[in-house]
Scaffold this motif. Structure first.
Motif, PDB file in Angstrom:
ATOM      1  N   ALA A 187       0.834  -1.203   0.000  1.00  0.00           N
ATOM      2  CA  ALA A 187       0.000   0.000   0.000  1.00  0.00           C
ATOM      3  C   ALA A 187       0.871   1.255   0.000  1.00  0.00           C
ATOM      4  O   ALA A 187       0.555   2.236  -0.673  1.00  0.00           O
ATOM      5  CB  ALA A 187      -0.930   0.000   1.214  1.00  0.00           C
ATOM      6  N   GLY A 188       1.980   1.222   0.734  1.00  0.00           N
ATOM      7  CA  GLY A 188       2.889   2.357   0.756  1.00  0.00           C
ATOM      8  C   GLY A 188       3.507   2.619  -0.603  1.00  0.00           C
ATOM      9  O   GLY A 188       3.622   3.773  -1.039  1.00  0.00           O
ATOM     10  N   VAL A 189       3.888   1.566  -1.302  1.00  0.00           N
ATOM     11  CA  VAL A 189       4.464   1.718  -2.644  1.00  0.00           C
ATOM     12  C   VAL A 189       3.413   2.261  -3.611  1.00  0.00           C
ATOM     13  O   VAL A 189       3.695   3.158  -4.410  1.00  0.00           O
ATOM     14  CB  VAL A 189       5.058   0.382  -3.147  1.00  0.00           C
ATOM     15  N   ARG A 190       2.182   1.736  -3.538  1.00  0.00           N
ATOM     16  CA  ARG A 190       1.118   2.250  -4.399  1.00  0.00           C
ATOM     17  C   ARG A 190       0.842   3.720  -4.120  1.00  0.00           C
ATOM     18  O   ARG A 190       0.681   4.523  -5.041  1.00  0.00           O
ATOM     19  CB  ARG A 190      -0.166   1.430  -4.217  1.00  0.00           C
ATOM     20  N   HIS A 191       0.794   4.094  -2.843  1.00  0.00           N
ATOM     21  CA  HIS A 191       0.552   5.484  -2.470  1.00  0.00           C
ATOM     22  C   HIS A 191       1.666   6.383  -3.007  1.00  0.00           C
ATOM     23  O   HIS A 191       1.401   7.451  -3.567  1.00  0.00           O
ATOM     24  CB  HIS A 191       0.449   5.615  -0.951  1.00  0.00           C
ATOM     25  N   HIS A 192       2.889   5.937  -2.870  1.00  0.00           N
ATOM     26  CA  HIS A 192       4.021   6.729  -3.350  1.00  0.00           C
ATOM     27  C   HIS A 192       3.984   6.869  -4.872  1.00  0.00           C
ATOM     28  O   HIS A 192       4.267   7.939  -5.409  1.00  0.00           O
ATOM     29  CB  HIS A 192       5.336   6.082  -2.912  1.00  0.00           C
ATOM     30  N   SER A 193       3.610   5.808  -5.577  1.00  0.00           N
ATOM     31  CA  SER A 193       3.503   5.871  -7.043  1.00  0.00           C
ATOM     32  C   SER A 193       2.442   6.871  -7.467  1.00  0.00           C
ATOM     33  O   SER A 193       2.652   7.652  -8.402  1.00  0.00           O
ATOM     34  CB  SER A 193       3.157   4.496  -7.612  1.00  0.00           C
ATOM     35  N   ARG A 194       1.296   6.857  -6.788  1.00  0.00           N
ATOM     36  CA  ARG A 194       0.246   7.826  -7.113  1.00  0.00           C
ATOM     37  C   ARG A 194       0.693   9.248  -6.799  1.00  0.00           C
ATOM     38  O   ARG A 194       0.377  10.187  -7.533  1.00  0.00           O
ATOM     39  CB  ARG A 194      -1.041   7.492  -6.353  1.00  0.00           C
ATOM     40  N   ALA A 195       1.433   9.428  -5.711  1.00  0.00           N
ATOM     41  CA  ALA A 195       1.902  10.764  -5.337  1.00  0.00           C
ATOM     42  C   ALA A 195       2.894  11.319  -6.362  1.00  0.00           C
ATOM     43  O   ALA A 195       2.973  12.525  -6.561  1.00  0.00           O
ATOM     44  CB  ALA A 195       2.549  10.726  -3.950  1.00  0.00           C
ATOM     45  N   LEU A 196       3.630  10.430  -7.026  1.00  0.00           N
ATOM     46  CA  LEU A 196       4.602  10.869  -8.028  1.00  0.00           C
ATOM     47  C   LEU A 196       3.985  11.090  -9.397  1.00  0.00           C
ATOM     48  O   LEU A 196       4.634  11.641 -10.286  1.00  0.00           O
ATOM     49  CB  LEU A 196       5.740   9.841  -8.157  1.00  0.00           C
ATOM     50  N   ALA A 197       2.739  10.674  -9.585  1.00  0.00           N
ATOM     51  CA  ALA A 197       2.087  10.849 -10.878  1.00  0.00           C
ATOM     52  C   ALA A 197       1.957  12.341 -11.170  1.00  0.00           C
ATOM     53  O   ALA A 197       1.677  13.143 -10.292  1.00  0.00           O
ATOM     54  CB  ALA A 197       0.711  10.185 -10.879  1.00  0.00           C
ATOM     55  N   SER A 198       2.180  12.688 -12.424  1.00  0.00           N
ATOM     56  CA  SER A 198       2.126  14.103 -12.779  1.00  0.00           C
ATOM     57  C   SER A 198       0.690  14.611 -12.696  1.00  0.00           C
ATOM     58  O   SER A 198      -0.260  13.904 -12.981  1.00  0.00           O
ATOM     59  CB  SER A 198       2.682  14.323 -14.173  1.00  0.00           C
ATOM     60  N   SER A 199       0.581  15.856 -12.298  1.00  0.00           N
ATOM     61  CA  SER A 199      -0.731  16.496 -12.255  1.00  0.00           C
ATOM     62  C   SER A 199      -0.632  17.800 -13.023  1.00  0.00           C
ATOM     63  O   SER A 199       0.453  18.260 -13.371  1.00  0.00           O
ATOM     64  CB  SER A 199      -1.155  16.759 -10.807  1.00  0.00           C
ATOM     65  N   ASP A 200      -1.778  18.397 -13.280  1.00  0.00           N
ATOM     66  CA  ASP A 200      -1.791  19.662 -14.008  1.00  0.00           C
ATOM     67  C   ASP A 200      -1.222  20.802 -13.166  1.00  0.00           C
ATOM     68  O   ASP A 200      -0.710  21.773 -13.693  1.00  0.00           O
ATOM     69  CB  ASP A 200      -3.223  20.007 -14.433  1.00  0.00           C
ATOM     70  N   VAL A 201      -1.310  20.680 -11.860  1.00  0.00           N
ATOM     71  CA  VAL A 201      -0.886  21.757 -10.966  1.00  0.00           C
ATOM     72  C   VAL A 201       0.632  21.751 -10.770  1.00  0.00           C
ATOM     73  O   VAL A 201       1.291  22.764 -10.950  1.00  0.00           O
ATOM     74  CB  VAL A 201      -1.605  21.632  -9.599  1.00  0.00           C
ATOM     75  N   THR A 202       1.181  20.614 -10.391  1.00  0.00           N
ATOM     76  CA  THR A 202       2.617  20.538 -10.135  1.00  0.00           C
ATOM     77  C   THR A 202       3.222  19.359 -10.888  1.00  0.00           C
ATOM     78  O   THR A 202       2.700  18.250 -10.833  1.00  0.00           O
ATOM     79  CB  THR A 202       2.908  20.356  -8.634  1.00  0.00           C
ATOM     80  N   PRO A 203       4.322  19.598 -11.577  1.00  0.00           N
ATOM     81  CA  PRO A 203       4.991  18.478 -12.239  1.00  0.00           C
ATOM     82  C   PRO A 203       5.691  17.604 -11.188  1.00  0.00           C
ATOM     83  O   PRO A 203       6.052  18.103 -10.116  1.00  0.00           O
ATOM     84  CB  PRO A 203       6.004  19.158 -13.158  1.00  0.00           C
ATOM     85  N   PRO A 204       5.873  16.328 -11.466  1.00  0.00           N
ATOM     86  CA  PRO A 204       6.531  15.457 -10.489  1.00  0.00           C
ATOM     87  C   PRO A 204       8.002  15.831 -10.330  1.00  0.00           C
ATOM     88  O   PRO A 204       8.653  16.282 -11.271  1.00  0.00           O
ATOM     89  CB  PRO A 204       6.379  14.058 -11.089  1.00  0.00           C
ATOM     90  N   LEU A 205       8.496  15.673  -9.115  1.00  0.00           N
ATOM     91  CA  LEU A 205       9.898  15.946  -8.847  1.00  0.00           C
ATOM     92  C   LEU A 205      10.741  14.752  -9.281  1.00  0.00           C
ATOM     93  O   LEU A 205      10.314  13.607  -9.145  1.00  0.00           O
ATOM     94  CB  LEU A 205      10.104  16.199  -7.352  1.00  0.00           C
ATOM     95  N   PRO A 206      11.948  15.010  -9.801  1.00  0.00           N
ATOM     96  CA  PRO A 206      12.805  13.881 -10.159  1.00  0.00           C
ATOM     97  C   PRO A 206      13.295  13.172  -8.897  1.00  0.00           C
ATOM     98  O   PRO A 206      13.266  13.734  -7.800  1.00  0.00           O
ATOM     99  CB  PRO A 206      13.965  14.542 -10.911  1.00  0.00           C
ATOM    100  N   ALA A 207      13.727  11.958  -9.073  1.00  0.00           N
ATOM    101  CA  ALA A 207      14.234  11.181  -7.943  1.00  0.00           C
ATOM    102  C   ALA A 207      15.495  11.835  -7.400  1.00  0.00           C
ATOM    103  O   ALA A 207      16.273  12.431  -8.132  1.00  0.00           O
ATOM    104  CB  ALA A 207      14.536   9.757  -8.394  1.00  0.00           C
ATOM    105  N   ASP A 208      15.687  11.706  -6.087  1.00  0.00           N
ATOM    106  CA  ASP A 208      16.920  12.165  -5.472  1.00  0.00           C
ATOM    107  C   ASP A 208      17.588  10.978  -4.789  1.00  0.00           C
ATOM    108  O   ASP A 208      17.047   9.876  -4.765  1.00  0.00           O
ATOM    109  CB  ASP A 208      16.667  13.322  -4.501  1.00  0.00           C
ATOM    110  N   ARG A 209      18.773  11.193  -4.244  1.00  0.00           N
ATOM    111  CA  ARG A 209      19.519  10.097  -3.634  1.00  0.00           C
ATOM    112  C   ARG A 209      18.779   9.482  -2.451  1.00  0.00           C
ATOM    113  O   ARG A 209      18.783   8.270  -2.288  1.00  0.00           O
ATOM    114  CB  ARG A 209      20.905  10.577  -3.203  1.00  0.00           C
TER     115      ARG A 209
END
Length: 153
Positions: free
Chosen positions: A19-41
């Motif tokens: 569930a945590g991985v699914r939630h994180h994947s949805r949070a990274l999905a691009s939206s019209d308001v804010t583009p997704p942030l690139p991965a960091d270390r």
């Protein structure tokens, strides 16, 4: 004889991790308001820790499943090898990203007094080496060679 479907409360920690991985994947999905942030270390370090834990789980499942169900055990062993390849690519990507800034480092600093147990000991490289030791004892170099490689541009 068919196996019965497990109840919804079976393996709660594994379900929570999924569930945590699914939630994180949805949070990274691009939206019209804010583009997704690139991965960091830090992001890749946490993902690598998740993958190595899953790697250990698959290893144990393959070992315990193989005697009574050889075909299923072979599939789990194959998944174990493929997951190692994915883990190795995440580790490589980690080293290709720039190191964090001072502000990021302070935000993600380790505060042992706030942890319920001892502070984390393993870095991503130590974790990767430990997992690599396990996979190399159980597979051949040919099995570990990736089937496809990423194209560097």
């Amino acid at each position: 004889m068919t196996s019965r479907t497990p109840p919804d409360n079976a393996h709660p920690y594994l379900r929570a991790a999924s569930a945590g991985v699914r939630h994180h994947s949805r949070a990274l999905a691009s939206s019209d308001v804010t583009p997704p942030l690139p991965a960091d270390r830090l992001h890749l370090d946490v993902l690598h820790a998740h993958l190595t834990a899953l790697h250990q789980l698959l290893d144990r499942l393959a070992v315990t499943t193989r005697p009574p169900h050889p075909a299923a055990g072979r599939h789990l062993a194959s998944a174990h090898t493929r997951l190692w390849q994915a883990t190795s690519e995440v580790h490589s990507a980690f080293h290709l990203l720039p190191s964090t800034t001072v502000a990021d480092a302070e935000a993600s600093a380790c505060h042992p007094e706030q942890l319920p147990e001892e502070p984390p000991v393993l870095t991503i490289c130590q974790r990767h080496l430990a997992a690599g030791h396990v996979i190399r004892r159980k597979t051949t170099p040919t099995d570990l060679r990736p089937h496809t490689t990423a194209c560097v541009r």
